[in-house]
Design a protein around this motif. Structure first.
Motif, short mmCIF file in Angstrom:
data_model
loop_
_atom_site.label_atom_id
_atom_site.label_comp_id
_atom_site.label_asym_id
_atom_site.label_seq_id
_atom_site.Cartn_x
_atom_site.Cartn_y
_atom_site.Cartn_z
N UNK A 111 21.30 -5.02 12.79
CA UNK A 111 22.77 -4.60 10.65
C UNK A 111 21.42 -2.98 10.72
N UNK A 112 21.19 -2.14 11.06
CA UNK A 112 20.78 -0.93 11.04
C UNK A 112 21.80 0.16 11.79
N UNK A 113 21.72 -0.33 13.15
CA UNK A 113 22.31 1.36 13.64
C UNK A 113 23.32 1.35 13.28
N UNK A 114 23.92 2.69 12.63
CA UNK A 114 25.32 3.33 12.36
C UNK A 114 25.72 2.50 11.02
N UNK A 115 24.64 2.26 10.17
CA UNK A 115 25.27 1.83 8.43
C UNK A 115 24.15 2.30 7.99
N UNK A 116 24.33 3.60 6.37
CA UNK A 116 24.14 4.31 5.46
C UNK A 116 22.59 3.87 5.08
N UNK A 117 21.71 4.28 4.75
CA UNK A 117 20.84 3.96 3.58
C UNK A 117 21.58 4.50 1.86
N UNK A 118 21.33 3.45 1.11
CA UNK A 118 21.55 3.81 -0.46
C UNK A 118 20.50 4.27 -0.80
N UNK A 119 19.32 4.20 -0.43
CA UNK A 119 18.00 4.25 -1.63
C UNK A 119 17.08 3.41 -0.48
N UNK B 96 22.89 -5.44 2.72
CA UNK B 96 21.30 -5.85 3.48
C UNK B 96 19.87 -4.90 2.62
N UNK B 97 18.98 -5.47 2.70
CA UNK B 97 18.39 -4.69 2.68
C UNK B 97 16.41 -4.88 3.82
N UNK C 143 12.23 -10.20 12.74
CA UNK C 143 13.18 -9.75 11.31
C UNK C 143 13.83 -10.24 10.96
N UNK C 144 14.42 -11.95 11.41
CA UNK C 144 15.13 -12.84 10.66
C UNK C 144 14.93 -13.29 10.34
#
Length: 271
Positions: free
Chosen positions: A17-25, A102-103, A225-226
């Motif tokens: 759920x994290x790889x290649x995903x941008x962090x918004x804030x 997601x968070x 993690x889930x």
């Protein structure tokens, strides 16, 4: 306390759920953990793309092009995914809000964990650079352990729980591996034969691999993690079973304290 299988279960659970995903804030509600959360984290991590999620010992590393967030779960921490609209509870201290909606949420009732940021090689970080070999690699073998144990009077259980000797062999799995190997936990490390140390190395690898496959051990606060619990507790032979019959010989298991940690063993099967 989450041990290596629990930390690896968490890493594997959050990675897709994290790889290649941008962090918004980044939202920090409670900066005072074991060490203060790096103050620059919100500005450094925001708008970065997560490239990979790795682990060293009990530390999880979330890598971007400009730096790495290093997370330790402490004694009661959890790192898991929720919808970003999910209301935070009292012990939810840090949120990594993702562009996917997601968070990644860090919760820690005892606040003994840590969240730090480095823009250097994370293997050179003071918390990482002195760690021993990973137990599931070829680097951790009987020749290595025999050399490290030579002339050491430290009890073997305390010895294998030393992260400078080998990482990730925490209290639960040290108890179990020593039972599988027939070694008393209070026996001096330097007094154990190479043949028995070879068996111990194999059993450490076996017990950790099995625990990872089953999602770790659910004790008190840990979830993966889930958000789901681990199931290895069903397979524990000695840990948490003081006074109960040994699964091999039926004699009552004994509990003692070693290095201020609960230690359970069979007085008949472990020599």
């Amino acid at each position: 306390m989450p041990e290596l299988p629990e930390v690896e279960t968490t890493r594997k659970g959050i990675e897709p759920y994290l790889v290649d995903v941008i962090v918004d804030r980044v939202v920090i509600r409670q900066p005072m953990l074991r060490w203060p959360v790096t103050p620059e984290l919100p500005t450094r991590l925001a708008q970065q793309v997560i490239r990979s999620v790795t682990r060293r010992g009990k530390y999880i590393a979330i890598h971007t092009d400009v730096g790495t967030m290093i997370v330790h779960l402490g004694m009661s921490g959890s790192l898991y995914l929720v919808d970003q609209k999910t209301e935070a509870l009292f012990h939810d201290h840090v949120d990594i809000i993702l562009g996917s909606g997601k968070c990644l949420r860090y919760t820690d009732p005892r606040r003994f964990g840590s969240i730090l940021w480095t823009e250097e090689d994370w293997f050179a970080h003071p918390l990482i650079r002195s760690l021993g070999p990973e137990p599931l690699t070829d680097e951790f073998n009987v020749d290595y352990l025999t050399a490290q144990a030579k002339s050491r009077k430290k009890p073997i259980k305390t010895f294998i729980m030393d992260s400078k000797i080998v990482v990730g062999v925490g209290n639960i799995y040290a108890n179990e591996a020593l039972f599988m190997s027939g070694i008393r936990p209070d026996k001096p490390a330097g007094g154990i034969s190479k043949k028995r140390l070879a068996l111990l190395v194999d059993n450490i690898k076996t017990i950790l691999s099995a625990a990872i496959k089953q999602g770790g051990t659910t004790l008190k606060d840990f979830v993966g993690g889930d958000g789901k619990p681990g199931y290895f507790k069903q397979n524990l032979s000695v840990y948490g079973r003081a006074g109960e019959p040994c699964v091999n010989c039926q004699k009552a298991l004994i509990e003692s304290r070693l290095g201020q940690r609960s230690t359970v063993y069979c007085p008949a099967c472990q020599k």
